[in-house]
Motif scaffolding. Structure first.
Motif, PDB file in Angstrom:
ATOM      1  N   GLY A  63       0.782  -1.237   0.000  1.00 48.66           N
ATOM      2  CA  GLY A  63       0.000   0.000   0.000  1.00 48.66           C
ATOM      3  C   GLY A  63       0.813   1.285   0.000  1.00 48.66           C
ATOM      4  O   GLY A  63       1.725   1.481  -0.805  1.00 48.66           O
TER       5      GLY A  63
ATOM      6  N   LEU B   8       5.174  -8.215   7.897  1.00 51.18           N
ATOM      7  CA  LEU B   8       5.037  -9.298   6.909  1.00 51.18           C
ATOM      8  C   LEU B   8       6.326  -9.377   6.089  1.00 51.18           C
ATOM      9  O   LEU B   8       6.618  -8.484   5.275  1.00 51.18           O
TER      10      LEU B   8
ATOM     11  N   LEU C  65       9.821  -5.883  11.373  1.00 58.72           N
ATOM     12  CA  LEU C  65       9.387  -4.918  12.404  1.00 58.72           C
ATOM     13  C   LEU C  65       7.979  -5.238  12.854  1.00 58.72           C
ATOM     14  O   LEU C  65       7.061  -5.315  12.034  1.00 58.72           O
TER      15      LEU C  65
ATOM     16  N   ALA D  89       3.285   1.892   8.827  1.00 54.71           N
ATOM     17  CA  ALA D  89       2.732   0.666   9.416  1.00 54.71           C
ATOM     18  C   ALA D  89       1.460   1.014  10.164  1.00 54.71           C
ATOM     19  O   ALA D  89       1.451   1.943  10.973  1.00 54.71           O
ATOM     20  N   GLY D  90       0.383   0.298   9.885  1.00 55.74           N
ATOM     21  CA  GLY D  90      -0.854   0.617  10.580  1.00 55.74           C
ATOM     22  C   GLY D  90      -1.911  -0.445  10.367  1.00 55.74           C
ATOM     23  O   GLY D  90      -1.833  -1.247   9.427  1.00 55.74           O
ATOM     24  N   ILE D  91      -2.891  -0.444  11.251  1.00 53.86           N
ATOM     25  CA  ILE D  91      -4.002  -1.398  11.173  1.00 53.86           C
ATOM     26  C   ILE D  91      -5.314  -0.639  11.345  1.00 53.86           C
ATOM     27  O   ILE D  91      -5.374   0.360  12.056  1.00 53.86           O
TER      28      ILE D  91
ATOM     29  N   TYR E 165      -6.571  -6.831  12.070  1.00 58.86           N
ATOM     30  CA  TYR E 165      -6.212  -6.542  10.670  1.00 58.86           C
ATOM     31  C   TYR E 165      -4.876  -7.177  10.296  1.00 58.86           C
ATOM     32  O   TYR E 165      -3.881  -7.068  11.016  1.00 58.86           O
TER      33      TYR E 165
ATOM     34  N   ARG F 104      -4.605  -2.935  21.128  1.00 59.71           N
ATOM     35  CA  ARG F 104      -3.768  -3.344  19.993  1.00 59.71           C
ATOM     36  C   ARG F 104      -3.706  -2.233  18.921  1.00 59.71           C
ATOM     37  O   ARG F 104      -2.646  -1.957  18.366  1.00 59.71           O
TER      38      ARG F 104
ATOM     39  N   VAL G  44      -0.155  -0.360  17.933  1.00 64.25           N
ATOM     40  CA  VAL G  44       0.470  -0.351  16.596  1.00 64.25           C
ATOM     41  C   VAL G  44       0.467   1.061  16.013  1.00 64.25           C
ATOM     42  O   VAL G  44       1.509   1.577  15.589  1.00 64.25           O
TER      43      VAL G  44
ATOM     44  N   LYS H 184      -5.375   7.850  15.284  1.00 67.72           N
ATOM     45  CA  LYS H 184      -4.902   8.784  14.258  1.00 67.72           C
ATOM     46  C   LYS H 184      -4.934  10.228  14.766  1.00 67.72           C
ATOM     47  O   LYS H 184      -4.086  11.039  14.386  1.00 67.72           O
TER      48      LYS H 184
ATOM     49  N   PRO I 269      -4.296  10.880   4.788  1.00 67.28           N
ATOM     50  CA  PRO I 269      -4.980  10.508   3.537  1.00 67.28           C
ATOM     51  C   PRO I 269      -6.480  10.326   3.733  1.00 67.28           C
ATOM     52  O   PRO I 269      -6.954  10.028   4.831  1.00 67.28           O
ATOM     53  N   GLY I 270      -7.197  10.490   2.622  1.00 69.52           N
ATOM     54  CA  GLY I 270      -8.608  10.109   2.590  1.00 69.52           C
ATOM     55  C   GLY I 270      -8.733   8.641   2.239  1.00 69.52           C
ATOM     56  O   GLY I 270      -8.008   7.797   2.775  1.00 69.52           O
ATOM     57  N   PHE I 271      -9.633   8.325   1.325  1.00 66.47           N
ATOM     58  CA  PHE I 271      -9.991   6.946   0.973  1.00 66.47           C
ATOM     59  C   PHE I 271      -9.063   6.498  -0.168  1.00 66.47           C
ATOM     60  O   PHE I 271      -9.238   6.901  -1.322  1.00 66.47           O
TER      61      PHE I 271
ATOM     62  N   THR J  65      -5.974   0.500  -1.320  1.00 62.12           N
ATOM     63  CA  THR J  65      -4.919  -0.397  -0.819  1.00 62.12           C
ATOM     64  C   THR J  65      -5.628  -1.636  -0.271  1.00 62.12           C
ATOM     65  O   THR J  65      -6.861  -1.723  -0.291  1.00 62.12           O
TER      66      THR J  65
ATOM     67  N   MET K 145      -6.172  -2.196   2.685  1.00 62.66           N
ATOM     68  CA  MET K 145      -7.008  -1.772   3.816  1.00 62.66           C
ATOM     69  C   MET K 145      -8.427  -1.418   3.378  1.00 62.66           C
ATOM     70  O   MET K 145      -9.371  -1.535   4.151  1.00 62.66           O
ATOM     71  N   THR K 146      -8.577  -0.960   2.144  1.00 59.54           N
ATOM     72  CA  THR K 146      -9.894  -0.520   1.671  1.00 59.54           C
ATOM     73  C   THR K 146     -10.446  -1.435   0.570  1.00 59.54           C
ATOM     74  O   THR K 146     -11.516  -1.161   0.027  1.00 59.54           O
TER      75      THR K 146
HETATM   76  N1  LIG Z   1      -5.953   3.121   2.674  1.00 58.47           N
HETATM   77  C1  LIG Z   1      -6.540   4.199   3.177  1.00 58.47           C
HETATM   78  O1  LIG Z   1      -7.639   4.611   2.722  1.00 58.47           O
HETATM   79  C2  LIG Z   1      -5.900   4.939   4.311  1.00 58.47           C
HETATM   80  C3  LIG Z   1      -6.417   6.196   4.655  1.00 58.47           C
HETATM   81  C4  LIG Z   1      -5.856   6.912   5.688  1.00 58.47           C
HETATM   82  C5  LIG Z   1      -4.774   6.415   6.362  1.00 58.47           C
HETATM   83  N2  LIG Z   1      -4.269   5.201   6.026  1.00 58.47           N
HETATM   84  C6  LIG Z   1      -3.115   4.719   6.789  1.00 58.47           C
HETATM   85  O2  LIG Z   1      -2.052   4.470   5.912  1.00 58.47           O
HETATM   86  C7  LIG Z   1      -1.171   3.498   6.516  1.00 58.47           C
HETATM   87  C8  LIG Z   1      -0.898   2.406   5.490  1.00 58.47           C
HETATM   88  O3  LIG Z   1      -2.111   1.712   5.225  1.00 58.47           O
HETATM   89  P1  LIG Z   1      -2.450   1.084   3.804  1.00 58.47           P
HETATM   90  O4  LIG Z   1      -3.756   1.605   3.403  1.00 58.47           O
HETATM   91  O5  LIG Z   1      -1.283   1.233   2.912  1.00 58.47           O
HETATM   92  O6  LIG Z   1      -2.663  -0.438   4.229  1.00 58.47           O
HETATM   93  P2  LIG Z   1      -1.886  -1.759   3.795  1.00 58.47           P
HETATM   94  O7  LIG Z   1      -2.519  -2.859   4.519  1.00 58.47           O
HETATM   95  O8  LIG Z   1      -1.797  -1.835   2.313  1.00 58.47           O
HETATM   96  O9  LIG Z   1      -0.408  -1.525   4.338  1.00 58.47           O
HETATM   97  C9  LIG Z   1      -0.124  -1.510   5.715  1.00 58.47           C
HETATM   98  C10 LIG Z   1       1.245  -2.139   5.943  1.00 58.47           C
HETATM   99  O10 LIG Z   1       1.552  -2.031   7.338  1.00 58.47           O
HETATM  100  C11 LIG Z   1       2.054  -3.283   7.777  1.00 58.47           C
HETATM  101  N3  LIG Z   1       1.812  -3.463   9.200  1.00 58.47           N
HETATM  102  C12 LIG Z   1       0.623  -3.678   9.832  1.00 58.47           C
HETATM  103  N4  LIG Z   1       0.818  -3.857  11.133  1.00 58.47           N
HETATM  104  C13 LIG Z   1       2.156  -3.761  11.338  1.00 58.47           C
HETATM  105  C14 LIG Z   1       2.970  -3.859  12.483  1.00 58.47           C
HETATM  106  N5  LIG Z   1       2.477  -4.135  13.703  1.00 58.47           N
HETATM  107  N6  LIG Z   1       4.297  -3.690  12.343  1.00 58.47           N
HETATM  108  C15 LIG Z   1       4.826  -3.430  11.119  1.00 58.47           C
HETATM  109  N7  LIG Z   1       4.112  -3.355   9.994  1.00 58.47           N
HETATM  110  C16 LIG Z   1       2.791  -3.510  10.109  1.00 58.47           C
HETATM  111  C17 LIG Z   1       1.276  -4.305   6.960  1.00 58.47           C
HETATM  112  O11 LIG Z   1       1.883  -5.570   6.959  1.00 58.47           O
HETATM  113  C18 LIG Z   1       1.237  -3.630   5.601  1.00 58.47           C
HETATM  114  O12 LIG Z   1       2.365  -3.975   4.824  1.00 58.47           O
HETATM  115  C19 LIG Z   1      -1.905   2.992   7.758  1.00 58.47           C
HETATM  116  O13 LIG Z   1      -1.392   3.652   8.890  1.00 58.47           O
HETATM  117  C20 LIG Z   1      -3.336   3.419   7.517  1.00 58.47           C
HETATM  118  O14 LIG Z   1      -4.021   3.601   8.729  1.00 58.47           O
HETATM  119  C21 LIG Z   1      -4.788   4.458   5.010  1.00 58.47           C
END
Ligand SMILES: NC(=O)c1ccc[n+]([C@@H]2O[C@H](COP(=O)([O-])OP(=O)(O)OC[C@H]3O[C@@H](n4cnc5c(N)ncnc54)[C@H](O)[C@@H]3O)[C@@H](O)[C@H]2O)c1
Length: 277
Positions: free
Chosen positions: A18, A40, A63, A92-94, A99, A135, A139, A186, A212-214, A217, A219-220
């Motif tokens: 993502g 991962l 990590l 990194a985020g969940i 998740y 959790r 994270v 957040k 970011p908005g929507f 990835t 996550m969505t």
């Molecule tokens: N996709 C969206 O619409 C959106 C919007 C706003 C914010 N975000 C934020 O953007 C960030 C990235 O999300 P994304 O949409 O790319 O999701 P994603 O799932 O594609 O990527 C998230 C990555 O974080 C890794 N991760 C999760 N838990 C972890 C941990 N404990 N330690 C290390 N790595 C970990 C995952 O393995 C993954 O590779 C997140 O913080 C998410 O909250 C996403």
């Protein structure tokens, strides 16, 4: 290849998928060397392989963002491997406690629970467990602090300045945009960013957030596959489409580069106009 990040060493947490992965690729295109960190290992190694294909020097480091020792190891790896640490992105985020990026069954279970909460709004809050809350905070929020602190120690010691980019969300400001632990985590990231920008500014280390908005990835993905729900949501987005991870990474390139040299404590919203206050 451009050279907006030539000579810089970047660490990207969540670099396996993502937004984090897109940051790794864009940073590499701009000349940075990259440490990819993720819980991962497989996706993290794939990102490193793609970076290698671009001719970029990159390495992977396992990590768990919530683990203090892992964060110290990742930042030390950057310094030991590339001799510096100039840029950190904490992607990194969940979205919820269970998740796992790319886990479709987990996404479906989460969706079923979210649908129940829509039918019975108090339920999501009343059934929230301490473990689930903890959790997500561990994270998303504590993980951001741990990475930021571990990176900042090197940046201050090395005296080259630095740019730290946290990933918040529009959910930091708009409660409808995420479940309560996610939105609160957040909002915490946003305040952490502003607070640490004040502490680290005198040392030449800038700290900014991207909210970011929507964005399309893992996550969505489950929402993106349900056109009725997705299109209903998109009526609240002036640009009427989801964003791309690359569009978030473009903002990260700006914040990582010297082009943003007078920005700190700021939040940028690549969100198609969703958040307009
Ligand atoms: N996709 C969206 O619409 C959106 C919007 C706003 C914010 N975000 C934020 O953007 C960030 C990235 O999300 P994304 O949409 O790319 O999701 P994603 O799932 O594609 O990527 C998230 C990555 O974080 C890794 N991760 C999760 N838990 C972890 C941990 N404990 N330690 C290390 N790595 C970990 C995952 O393995 C993954 O590779 C997140 O913080 C998410 O909250 C996403």
């Amino acid at each position: 290849m451009a050279d907006r990040l030539e000579g810089k060493v970047a660490v990207v947490t969540g670099g396996g998928n993502g937004i984090g992965k897109a940051c790794c690729l864009r940073f590499a295109q701009e000349g940075a060397q990259v440490v990819v960190a993720d819980v991962l290992d497989g996706p993290g190694a794939e990102t490193v392989a793609e970076l290698g294909g671009l001719g970029t020097k990159a390495t992977f480091c396992h990590l768990d963002a919530a683990n203090p020792t892992d964060n110290l190891t990742v930042m030390q790896t950057a310094v030991d491997t590339f001799g510096a640490l100039d840029v950190l992105v904490t992607a990194a985020g969940i979205s919820h406690a269970g998740y796992r990026s790319g886990d479709r069954d987990g996404d479906l279970q989460m969706l079923a629970r979210a649908a129940e909460s829509l039918q019975d709004p108090p339920r999501g809050l009343l059934e929230l467990t301490l473990e689930e809350w903890q959790r997500v905070l561990d994270v998303n929020l504590t993980g951001t602090l741990l990475a930021l602190q571990a990176a900042a120690r090197h940046m201050v010691r090395l005296g080259r300045g630095g740019s730290i980019i946290t990933i918040a969300s529009v959910a930091a400001k708009v409660p409808e945009a995420g479940p309560v632990p996610y939105s609160v985590s957040k909002a915490g990231v946003w305040m952490l960013t502003k607070h640490t920008a004040r502490s680290l500014g005198p040392a030449g280390v800038r700290v900014n957030a991207i909210g970011p908005g929507f964005i399309e990835t893992n996550m969505t993905q489950i929402i993106n596959e349900m056109p009725l729900i997705r299109d209903q949501f998109l009526t609240t987005v002036p640009l009427r489409r989801m964003g791309l991870a690359r569009e978030v990474a473009d903002a990260a390139v700006f914040l990582a580069s010297d082009e943003s040299s007078y920005f700190t404590g700021e939040i940028l919203h690549p969100d198609g106009g969703f958040y307009t206050d």
